[in-house]
Design a protein around this motif. Structure first.
Motif, PDB file in Angstrom:
ATOM      1  N   ALA A  92       7.270   1.727  -4.008  1.00  0.00           N
ATOM      2  CA  ALA A  92       8.557   2.383  -3.770  1.00  0.00           C
ATOM      3  C   ALA A  92       8.363   3.849  -3.402  1.00  0.00           C
ATOM      4  CB  ALA A  92       9.436   2.261  -5.017  1.00  0.00           C
ATOM      5  N   ALA A  93       7.488   4.531  -4.130  1.00  0.00           N
ATOM      6  CA  ALA A  93       7.310   5.974  -3.932  1.00  0.00           C
ATOM      7  C   ALA A  93       6.740   6.308  -2.560  1.00  0.00           C
ATOM      8  CB  ALA A  93       6.418   6.546  -5.035  1.00  0.00           C
ATOM      9  N   ALA A  94       5.973   5.375  -1.984  1.00  0.00           N
ATOM     10  CA  ALA A  94       5.419   5.620  -0.634  1.00  0.00           C
ATOM     11  C   ALA A  94       6.539   5.857   0.366  1.00  0.00           C
ATOM     12  CB  ALA A  94       4.562   4.425  -0.204  1.00  0.00           C
ATOM     13  N   LYS A  95       7.683   5.227   0.109  1.00  0.00           N
ATOM     14  CA  LYS A  95       8.810   5.342   1.051  1.00  0.00           C
ATOM     15  C   LYS A  95       9.724   6.528   0.746  1.00  0.00           C
ATOM     16  CE  LYS A  95       8.681   0.546   2.292  1.00  0.00           C
ATOM     17  NZ  LYS A  95       9.127  -0.803   2.031  1.00  0.00           N
ATOM     18  N   SER A  96       9.657   7.027  -0.478  1.00  0.00           N
ATOM     19  CA  SER A  96      10.567   8.132  -0.832  1.00  0.00           C
ATOM     20  C   SER A  96       9.865   9.491  -0.910  1.00  0.00           C
ATOM     21  CB  SER A  96      11.248   7.826  -2.175  1.00  0.00           C
ATOM     22  OG  SER A  96      10.269   7.673  -3.179  1.00  0.00           O
ATOM     23  N   CYS A  97       8.520   9.483  -0.895  1.00  0.00           N
ATOM     24  CA  CYS A  97       7.808  10.749  -1.050  1.00  0.00           C
ATOM     25  C   CYS A  97       7.806  11.533   0.275  1.00  0.00           C
ATOM     26  CB  CYS A  97       6.369  10.508  -1.507  1.00  0.00           C
ATOM     27  SG  CYS A  97       5.304   9.768  -0.258  1.00  0.00           S
ATOM     28  N   ASP A  98       7.596  12.853   0.169  1.00  0.00           N
ATOM     29  CA  ASP A  98       7.457  13.650   1.396  1.00  0.00           C
ATOM     30  C   ASP A  98       6.026  14.165   1.569  1.00  0.00           C
ATOM     31  OD1 ASP A  98       7.623  15.361  -0.719  1.00  0.00           O
ATOM     32  OD2 ASP A  98       9.108  16.703   0.156  1.00  0.00           O
ATOM     33  N   ALA A  99       5.151  13.801   0.647  1.00  0.00           N
ATOM     34  CA  ALA A  99       3.711  14.081   0.781  1.00  0.00           C
ATOM     35  C   ALA A  99       2.975  13.163  -0.189  1.00  0.00           C
ATOM     36  CB  ALA A  99       3.404  15.539   0.433  1.00  0.00           C
ATOM     37  N   ALA A 100       1.771  12.778   0.182  1.00  0.00           N
ATOM     38  CA  ALA A 100       0.995  11.900  -0.702  1.00  0.00           C
ATOM     39  C   ALA A 100      -0.446  12.380  -0.782  1.00  0.00           C
ATOM     40  CB  ALA A 100       1.050  10.464  -0.199  1.00  0.00           C
ATOM     41  N   LEU A 101      -0.925  12.472  -2.016  1.00  0.00           N
ATOM     42  CA  LEU A 101      -2.344  12.766  -2.257  1.00  0.00           C
ATOM     43  C   LEU A 101      -2.995  11.458  -2.685  1.00  0.00           C
ATOM     44  CD1 LEU A 101      -4.583  15.087  -2.885  1.00  0.00           C
ATOM     45  CD2 LEU A 101      -3.930  14.656  -5.236  1.00  0.00           C
ATOM     46  N   VAL A 102      -3.916  10.961  -1.881  1.00  0.00           N
ATOM     47  CA  VAL A 102      -4.603   9.705  -2.203  1.00  0.00           C
ATOM     48  C   VAL A 102      -6.055  10.034  -2.513  1.00  0.00           C
ATOM     49  CG1 VAL A 102      -5.357   7.475  -1.314  1.00  0.00           C
ATOM     50  CG2 VAL A 102      -3.063   8.311  -0.783  1.00  0.00           C
ATOM     51  N   ILE A 103      -6.505   9.589  -3.674  1.00  0.00           N
ATOM     52  CA  ILE A 103      -7.853   9.972  -4.115  1.00  0.00           C
ATOM     53  C   ILE A 103      -8.692   8.732  -4.436  1.00  0.00           C
ATOM     54  CG2 ILE A 103      -7.095  10.307  -6.527  1.00  0.00           C
ATOM     55  CD1 ILE A 103      -8.999  12.798  -6.537  1.00  0.00           C
ATOM     56  N   GLY A 104      -9.827   8.627  -3.763  1.00  0.00           N
ATOM     57  CA  GLY A 104     -10.776   7.525  -4.025  1.00  0.00           C
ATOM     58  C   GLY A 104     -10.189   6.143  -3.802  1.00  0.00           C
ATOM     59  N   SER A 105      -9.290   6.009  -2.879  1.00  0.00           N
ATOM     60  CA  SER A 105      -8.640   4.717  -2.672  1.00  0.00           C
ATOM     61  C   SER A 105      -8.262   4.571  -1.194  1.00  0.00           C
ATOM     62  CB  SER A 105      -7.390   4.642  -3.549  1.00  0.00           C
ATOM     63  OG  SER A 105      -6.795   3.370  -3.446  1.00  0.00           O
ATOM     64  N   ASP A 106      -8.117   3.326  -0.763  1.00  0.00           N
ATOM     65  CA  ASP A 106      -7.758   3.080   0.632  1.00  0.00           C
ATOM     66  C   ASP A 106      -6.504   2.196   0.689  1.00  0.00           C
ATOM     67  OD1 ASP A 106      -7.697   2.771   3.368  1.00  0.00           O
ATOM     68  OD2 ASP A 106      -9.418   1.410   3.461  1.00  0.00           O
ATOM     69  N   PRO A 107      -5.352   2.752   0.320  1.00  0.00           N
ATOM     70  CA  PRO A 107      -4.134   1.932   0.290  1.00  0.00           C
ATOM     71  C   PRO A 107      -3.736   1.389   1.657  1.00  0.00           C
ATOM     72  CG  PRO A 107      -3.602   4.266  -0.003  1.00  0.00           C
ATOM     73  CD  PRO A 107      -5.086   4.133  -0.094  1.00  0.00           C
ATOM     74  N   LEU A 108      -4.158   2.054   2.733  1.00  0.00           N
ATOM     75  CA  LEU A 108      -3.786   1.540   4.049  1.00  0.00           C
ATOM     76  C   LEU A 108      -4.495   0.216   4.356  1.00  0.00           C
ATOM     77  CD1 LEU A 108      -2.478   4.329   4.315  1.00  0.00           C
ATOM     78  CD2 LEU A 108      -3.135   4.301   6.703  1.00  0.00           C
ATOM     79  N   SER A 109      -5.625  -0.021   3.690  1.00  0.00           N
ATOM     80  CA  SER A 109      -6.298  -1.311   3.829  1.00  0.00           C
ATOM     81  C   SER A 109      -5.807  -2.314   2.792  1.00  0.00           C
ATOM     82  CB  SER A 109      -7.816  -1.158   3.645  1.00  0.00           C
ATOM     83  OG  SER A 109      -8.392  -0.553   4.763  1.00  0.00           O
ATOM     84  N   ALA A 110      -5.441  -1.815   1.601  1.00  0.00           N
ATOM     85  CA  ALA A 110      -5.220  -2.716   0.466  1.00  0.00           C
ATOM     86  C   ALA A 110      -3.771  -3.080   0.215  1.00  0.00           C
ATOM     87  CB  ALA A 110      -5.807  -2.080  -0.796  1.00  0.00           C
TER      88      ALA A 110
END
Lengths: 407, 128
Positions: free
Chosen positions: A312-330
């Motif tokens: 849900a937060a991916a759609k409501s956030c205005d910035a994202a810090l992604v650390i040690g993970s590949d959510p675009l693949s997963a």
């Protein structure tokens, strides 16, 4: 000795020799671990802003600028960071009023919450090696996900009370929708469950344990399974993603099954978490907030719920810090696309879809190889590790400290 | 010819190893962009092992290679390795637990003349 951070078993007996940019000799490394260590030499990230290489300081400054001006930032990843980095991340999220979530949110979180809040009994992997005579891999395939699980703990080793090991004293049961590599090993103790019908399978086991006729599955085989479970001295259920995705809101059935089994004998639950320190993040956040994942610190309060999940937060956030993970693949396409379109900051040692889509990329040291720290193994045992060799790269913890300082 | 299947995702150690070598490698694409189909479904579709298959649903679509299952018969049930290819088909509007249905994806499969979807195309779709 080196600690392998390739999966949540955190094997501590790895011997390595690196030569000319490759692993020249290795002892005790599984295929997954070997690939993890070899990755040290492949596809490493460089500091980038909008696809253009910059200095590390510039990348960190840009990340700080984005986070400082964001109204609803999301912090995501964390399962491949040490406890020290996770603590720094939770602290920074609190200061910035960010939403923080980890990979457990879409995999083993429901189960881990049951374990960490004491709703199901659990044990250590050393207990498994020493005492377990029955291991149930349920929707889990350790031969592919945790390759040394069977050889170090569940099946092959001799333990304090299991001197005869798999030849006479240990049984492995696989419950799965497909005949996985582990299911093939379990042979006669493989139970196929159609997709989404694990609840019916549990109800059938409960019926058998109550001396009733099971309504689901082959009656004879279900009764055989009930007999094996009843005769068990020390059993452990290892639930994998297959069980989580099938049961979802019916997880209370697992709690009922384990309670019933413990009226008869001893049965424990150890979720087969994948990433090497997912449990560490869940434990830390639970200690800090009372919740294992999906927390927002916006407005100085602590809020937890589905709206705070990465989905849900991916759609409501205005910035994202992604650390040690590949959510675009997963993650599902819709979530991945939402993250790709936000002001995305990726802290990662290696190139991924997420780093390729990120506005800012900050390269980090690989834990276990280039940076040390502390992590919780899948059973909650704390494992400390030192870097295997020196690196100029900063650890996640050091990068977060620099971002915090810049903000 | 088209068939309706339920797709279940799973992990594979060889694909995991290939991912560590790089997500843009041929090896990673070959091991990720495949769908394991029951022999009966393969026959019904009139395809052979390795032939290209279009996999589509209301979320998206990809072209992957067919692989014949060596498991016990499971007509109507297909398997794909967890990967960006599979995730093109996964809904993100989820139930109360906010967990996507990675283990039960309904899709239509049919033979395809198109090339296997490249990971660069998937990245482009995300950025579009």
């Amino acid at each position: 000795m080196v600690v392998c951070t390739g999966c949540s078993l955190l094997c501590e007996d790895i011997e390595l020799v690196l030569k000319d940019g490759t692993i020249s000799q290795a002892k005790n490394l599984c295929r997954k671990g070997h690939a993890h260590f070899q990755a040290l030499f492949i596809e490493r990230t460089r500091p980038m802003i909008d696809g253009r290489e910059v200095s590390l300081d510039q990348a960190i400054s840009k990340a700080a600028e984005i986070l400082k001006s964001a109204k609803s930032p999301l912090f995501y990843g964390w399962s491949n960071s040490t406890l020290e980095a996770q603590a720094a991340g939770i602290d920074l999220a609190r200061r910035l009023g960010a939403t923080i979530d980890d990979t457990s949110s879409f995999c083993q979180g429901i189960l881990m919450e049951l374990v960490l809040t004491g709703k199901v009994p659990t044990c250590t992997l050393d207990d498994v090696r020493n005492f377990a005579d029955t291991s149930v891999f349920w929707g889990a395939d350790p031969s592919n996900s945790h390759p040394r699980h069977l050889s170090r703990f569940a099946y092959y080793p001799r333990g304090e009370k299991r001197q005869k090991s798999y030849e006479e004293e240990r049984i492995c049961i696989a419950v799965d929708v497909r005949k996985s590599a582990t299911a093939r090993l379990c042979s006669n103790y493989y139970f196929r469950v159609p997709p989404g019908q694990d609840a019916e399978f549990i109800e059938s086991i409960l019926a058998v344990l109550d001396g009733k006729i099971p309504r689901f599955g082959d009656k004879k085989r279900m009764i055989e399974l009930g007999t094996v479970l009843r005769k068990t001295e020390y059993g452990v259920i290892f639930p994998g993603l297959g069980m989580v995705y099938s049961l979802q809101e019916k997880m209370d059935l697992l709690v009922r099954l384990v309670a019933k089994l413990n009226e008869i004998t001893t049965f424990m639950v150890l979720p087969m978490v994948d990433h090497y320190n997912m449990r560490g993040f869940n434990q830390l956040l639970l200690d800090e907030t009372g919740f294992i994942n999906r927390v927002s610190f916006q407005g100085g309060t602590t809020v937890h719920g589905p709206e705070q999940s990465v989905m849900a937060a991916a759609k409501s956030c205005d910035a994202a810090l992604v650390i040690g993970s590949d959510p675009l693949s997963a993650l599902p396409f819709g979530t991945a696309r939402a993250l790709a379109k936000t002001s995305l900051i990726a802290i990662d040692p290696r190139r991924s879809l997420t780093t390729d889509a990120a506005k800012v990329v900050i390269p980090s040291a690989m834990y276990g190889l280039e940076a040390g720290g502390t992590s919780l193994r899948l059973d909650g045992v704390k494992i400390e590790f030192e870097p295997f060799f020196k690196s100029e790269l900063l650890s996640d913890e050091q990068i977060l400290a620099k971002i915090k300082e810049a903000i | 010819m088209e068939a309706e299947v339920t797709i279940v995702a799973f992990q594979d150690i060889f694909q995991n190893e290939a991912r560590k070598k790089g997500i843009y490698t041929d090896e990673y694409r070959q091991l990720s962009a495949q769908i394991i189909l029951d022999k009966q479904d393969i026959t019904r579709l009139g395809v052979k092992d390795g032939q290209r298959i279009s996999v589509k649903n209301e979320v998206g679509g990809v072209v992957v290679a067919a692989k014949i299952s060596d498991d016990d018969p499971h007509p109507g049930l297909a398997f794909m390795i967890n990967s960006p290819w599979f995730n093109q088909l996964v809904r993100d509007d989820v139930c109360d637990t906010s967990i996507p249905g990675f283990k039960r994806i309904a899709a239509r499969v049919s033979p395809s003349e198109e090339n296997v979807t490249q990971i660069s195309e998937i990245l482009q779709r995300m950025r579009a």
